[in-house]
Design a protein around this motif. Structure first.
Motif, PDB file in Angstrom:
ATOM      1  N   UNK A   1       4.479  29.424  25.755  1.00  0.00           N
ATOM      2  CA  UNK A   1       4.006  30.285  24.675  1.00  0.00           C
ATOM      3  C   UNK A   1       4.267  29.633  23.317  1.00  0.00           C
ATOM      4  N   UNK A   2       5.451  29.054  23.152  1.00  0.00           N
ATOM      5  CA  UNK A   2       5.784  28.373  21.891  1.00  0.00           C
ATOM      6  C   UNK A   2       4.878  27.169  21.666  1.00  0.00           C
ATOM      7  N   UNK A   3       4.664  26.406  22.750  1.00  0.00           N
ATOM      8  CA  UNK A   3       3.814  25.221  22.632  1.00  0.00           C
ATOM      9  C   UNK A   3       2.395  25.615  22.228  1.00  0.00           C
ATOM     10  N   UNK A   4       1.867  26.669  22.812  1.00  0.00           N
ATOM     11  CA  UNK A   4       0.531  27.129  22.453  1.00  0.00           C
ATOM     12  C   UNK A   4       0.505  27.616  21.005  1.00  0.00           C
ATOM     13  N   UNK A   5       1.564  28.288  20.605  1.00  0.00           N
ATOM     14  CA  UNK A   5       1.653  28.812  19.244  1.00  0.00           C
ATOM     15  C   UNK A   5       1.690  27.660  18.231  1.00  0.00           C
TER      16      UNK A   5
END
Length: 74
Positions: free
Chosen positions: A66-70
Motif C-alpha cells: 500500500x505504501x509503495x503504491x502510494x
C-alpha cells in the motif's frame, strides 16, 4: 512354621508384589497420558502462534504494498 502357613505367607507376598506392580504400571500409564496431553497443548499453542505470525506477515506485506503504491502515485 508349617507348610500351610508358609504357603499363606508366600501367597500374601505374591499378592502384595502383584498389587505393587499393578500400581506402578498404572502410575506410568498416567504419566504418559499427562505427557501426551502436555505435548498436544504445546502443539496447539505452536499452531496458534504460527497462524498469528502468518497473519502479521500478511498485514505487514499488505501495508508495504500500500505504501509503495502510494509513493508511486505521488
Amino acid at each position: 512354621m508349617n507348610p500351610q502357613e508358609q504357603a499363606r505367607q508366600l501367597a500374601a507376598k505374591q499378592r502384595q508384589h502383584d498389587r505393587h506392580q499393578q500400581e506402578s504400571m498404572l502410575g506410568r500409564a498416567e504419566s504418559e497420558l499427562e505427557s501426551e496431553k502436555g505435548d498436544r497443548q504445546v502443539d496447539a499453542s505452536a499452531r496458534e502462534l504460527g497462524a498469528k505470525q502468518r497473519q502479521q506477515d500478511a498485514q505487514r506485506q499488505e501495508s508495504m504494498l500500500s505504501r509503495a503504491e502510494s509513493e508511486e502515485i505521488h
